[in-house]
Design an enzyme around this catalytic site. Structure first.
Site, PDB file in Angstrom:
ATOM      1  N   TYR A 177       0.826  -1.203   0.000  1.00 45.10           N
ATOM      2  CA  TYR A 177       0.000   0.000   0.000  1.00 45.10           C
ATOM      3  C   TYR A 177       0.863   1.257   0.000  1.00 45.10           C
ATOM      4  CZ  TYR A 177      -3.091   3.739   1.416  1.00 45.10           C
ATOM      5  OH  TYR A 177      -3.778   4.925   1.455  1.00 45.10           O
ATOM      6  N   HIS A 180      -4.986  15.705  -4.507  1.00 45.87           N
ATOM      7  CA  HIS A 180      -5.322  15.970  -3.116  1.00 45.87           C
ATOM      8  C   HIS A 180      -5.128  17.435  -2.725  1.00 45.87           C
ATOM      9  CE1 HIS A 180      -5.591  11.718  -2.967  1.00 45.87           C
ATOM     10  NE2 HIS A 180      -5.448  11.574  -1.658  1.00 45.87           N
ATOM     11  N   ASN A 209       0.647  12.787   3.945  1.00 46.55           N
ATOM     12  CA  ASN A 209      -0.044  12.057   4.998  1.00 46.55           C
ATOM     13  C   ASN A 209       0.586  12.421   6.337  1.00 46.55           C
ATOM     14  OD1 ASN A 209      -0.536   8.959   6.389  1.00 46.55           O
ATOM     15  ND2 ASN A 209      -2.197   9.926   5.268  1.00 46.55           N
ATOM     16  N   TYR A 214     -15.293  37.254  43.189  1.00 50.84           N
ATOM     17  CA  TYR A 214     -14.559  36.069  42.720  1.00 50.84           C
ATOM     18  C   TYR A 214     -13.558  36.398  41.611  1.00 50.84           C
ATOM     19  CZ  TYR A 214     -17.860  32.984  45.200  1.00 50.84           C
ATOM     20  OH  TYR A 214     -18.602  32.336  46.136  1.00 50.84           O
ATOM     21  N   ARG A 250     -10.633  37.434  43.759  1.00 52.89           N
ATOM     22  CA  ARG A 250     -10.245  36.506  44.815  1.00 52.89           C
ATOM     23  C   ARG A 250      -9.900  35.117  44.280  1.00 52.89           C
ATOM     24  NH1 ARG A 250     -14.424  34.320  48.870  1.00 52.89           N
ATOM     25  NH2 ARG A 250     -15.664  35.993  47.975  1.00 52.89           N
ATOM     26  N   PHE A 303      -1.999   8.516  11.371  1.00 48.98           N
ATOM     27  CA  PHE A 303      -2.472   9.770  10.785  1.00 48.98           C
ATOM     28  C   PHE A 303      -3.720  10.311  11.472  1.00 48.98           C
ATOM     29  CE2 PHE A 303      -3.955   6.103   8.270  1.00 48.98           C
ATOM     30  CZ  PHE A 303      -5.305   6.127   8.626  1.00 48.98           C
ATOM     31  N   GLU A 314     -12.752   5.971   5.305  1.00 44.69           N
ATOM     32  CA  GLU A 314     -12.309   6.787   6.441  1.00 44.69           C
ATOM     33  C   GLU A 314     -13.569   7.208   7.201  1.00 44.69           C
ATOM     34  OE1 GLU A 314     -10.189   9.594   4.108  1.00 44.69           O
ATOM     35  OE2 GLU A 314      -8.785   8.065   3.416  1.00 44.69           O
TER      36      GLU A 314
END
Length: 513
Positions: free
Chosen positions: A54, A84, A196, A281, A284, A330, A415
């Site tokens: 792959y 991409h 990637n 507050y 403080r 990834f 994905e």
């Protein structure tokens, strides 16, 4: 000054320096050359076996089952980069783009990505010579890595897209030529290794972290100044109180507030005979609120420091075994969680700062003139700056909604769970900008409040901050155009000048020994 990156062992301080000061003179540790070369050689040996692996000789994502012929391997890597590079929106700020490139360089140089020495050298040279790819900031879901933005970065290395070089935006190939460099032809796996990974999300998250650290420190200064302006007590900062609760951040913040106010004549003027028993507050409880902020930022720093030194592309090449293993490094879930944590701290710093501001302009609470103007009614003073601060606080509340709880399937359900780290980290910069304005307004108001106590001075540290401000912004005697004053004060906050002027060792992301 040369900064040598040692892959896998870069301290947070060096990432901070790269973000704020740039990457001029950056160089890789020479010891990384061997692992890089071994990883590239392992890819060549694997290809000789002819087995489908792959990312090396197959398609990508949902198309991983398609075998690619040897003659098309270079084209495969070019195609994945070009296809991409599909981001949209405004370009990344240069400081964050440089940080992304440095993170990618440190990852590749660990020698498990199968990338050749010449390709790593080009990325290193681009950083050293300040060639910054123009990278659209939208389009990543934080898994399978930050594909779109990293593809835009990688495209410039093959001469496609645009680069900022010496302040000028130009075609990538032209910029490379002017810098004495040349585009590369990507070898097997190299395109995938470059695009990637989590470096886009991590760069934005680190930028948000470093900005949050500076704003946290600035808020301690403005908070101490507001306390003195309101003639508040430093008793709540007594170390005995905080030692009993044991939270390190709370102890550190109380120590800082106590130190910032030490020697204040304003404080000394009401140690006795003050009819008030307790402060609100927002004064403080500063150690409890800001201490929690500090603890959370430190935890986020641990996560992001680990991520920055890790390897997050896929698949990974283990040269010593001649194996290529496909996993899921990834997936940017750790970065998404860290970004959400940082977002919460930015929100809370602003929330309590705005309450201090609101207290100062209210004469019933602060004992100061209404809206901090000598002649209220004729003048509105700080009335609308407080409204602006309130609006910005509410914007940050909306942006603080966690991004990590969201997911949407992509790539034909291959994905099917994503981190949303990219969005979660990117929104931090808008929150940082809002918080900078909130603290800038508080700085103006707190200094104005202390002006009403003249001739009594505050502490040496806080008087130094007031002098810094007053050199640029005079006291508000009568209403005037307020926006320039706010911009000047915000610039002092964002630049770190307020922290530097205070001259007191304030707590940071690194825990002191």
């Amino acid at each position: 000054m040369t900064l040598v990156l040692k892959p896998g062992a870069v301290p947070l301080s060096e990432w901070r320096r790269l973000y704020f000061e740039g990457t001029a003179g950056l160089a890789l540790d020479p010891g990384s050359a061997g692992p890089i070369a071994a990883s590239a050689a392992a890819v060549e040996k694997i290809l000789e076996k002819g087995e489908p692996i792959y990312g090396i000789n197959t398609g990508f994502g949902r198309l991983a089952s398609i075998r690619i012929e040897t003659t098309d391997l270079e084209r495969l890597q070019r195609n994945i980069v070009l296809s991409h590079a599909a981001g949209v929106g405004e370009p990344m700020p240069s400081s964050i783009a440089r940080l992304m490139m440095a993170l990618k360089l440190a990852s590749l140089a660990q020698g498990v990505s199968g990338i050749r020495p010449a390709t790593v050298a080009l990325l290193e040279a681009m950083l050293a010579q300040d060639l910054v790819p123009v990278v659209p900031a939208q389009g990543s879901v934080g898994a399978s890595g930050d594909l779109a933005p990293l593809s835009h970065m990688t495209a410039t290395m093959i001469g496609v897209g645009e680069i900022l070089y010496r302040g000028e935006r130009m075609p990538a190939e032209e910029a490379l030529t002017k810098a004495g460099l040349a585009p590369i032809t990507l070898g097997p796996k190299e395109g995938l290794a470059l695009l990637n990974g989590t470096q886009f999300s991590t760069a934005y998250a680190l930028a948000g972290l470093f900005e949050a650290e500076r704003l946290m420190q600035s808020a301690l200064v403005t908070g101490a100044l507001s306390t003195d302006a309101a003639r508040g007590s430093d008793t709540p900062f007594d170390p005995r109180i905080h030692a009993l609760r044991r939270h390190r951040g709370q102890i550190d913040v109380a120590d800082a507030l106590r130190g910032l106010m030490a020697g204040s004549v304003i404080r000394a003027s009401h140690v006795t005979g003050d009819e008030r028993v307790q402060d609100p507050y927002c004064l403080r409880c500063q150690p409890q609120v800001m201490g929690a902020v500090l603890d959370v930022l430190r935890q986020a720093a641990v996560t992001l420091g680990t991520e920055a030194n890790g390897v997050s592309d896929n698949p990974l090449v283990f040269a010593e075994h001649g194996e290529v293993l496909s996993g899921g490094n990834f997936h940017a879930e750790p970065v998404a969680f860290a970004a959400d944590m940082i977002a919460m701290t930015l929100c809370e710093i602003g929330s309590i700062a705005e309450r201090r501001l609101a207290m100062l302009i209210d004469p019933a609470l602060s004992g100061l003139p209404a809206f901090l103007t000598p002649r209220p009614g004729l003048n509105s003073g700080f009335m609308i700056p407080q409204v602006t601060a309130a609006a910005l606080v509410s914007e940050n509340k909306q942006m603080a909604h966690p991004a990590s709880v969201d997911s949407i399937p992509t790539s034909a359900n291959q994905e099917d769970h994503v981190s949303m780290a990219a969005h979660g980290a990117r929104r931090l910069m808008g929150m940082v900008a809002n918080l900078g304005h909130i603290l800038g307004i508080e700085l103006l108001a707190a200094a104005q409040g202390c002006d009403f106590h003249a001739p009594m001075p505050s502490s040496a540290s806080l008087e130094a901050v007031r002098r810094l401000l007053r050199a640029r912004v005079p006291m508000l005697d009568e209403d005037r155009h307020f926006s320039p004053d706010m911009e000047a004060a915000t610039a002092l906050i964002r630049s770190g000048a307020v922290v530097a002027a205070a001259g007191y060792p304030l707590p940071s992301l690194e825990i002191a020994a």
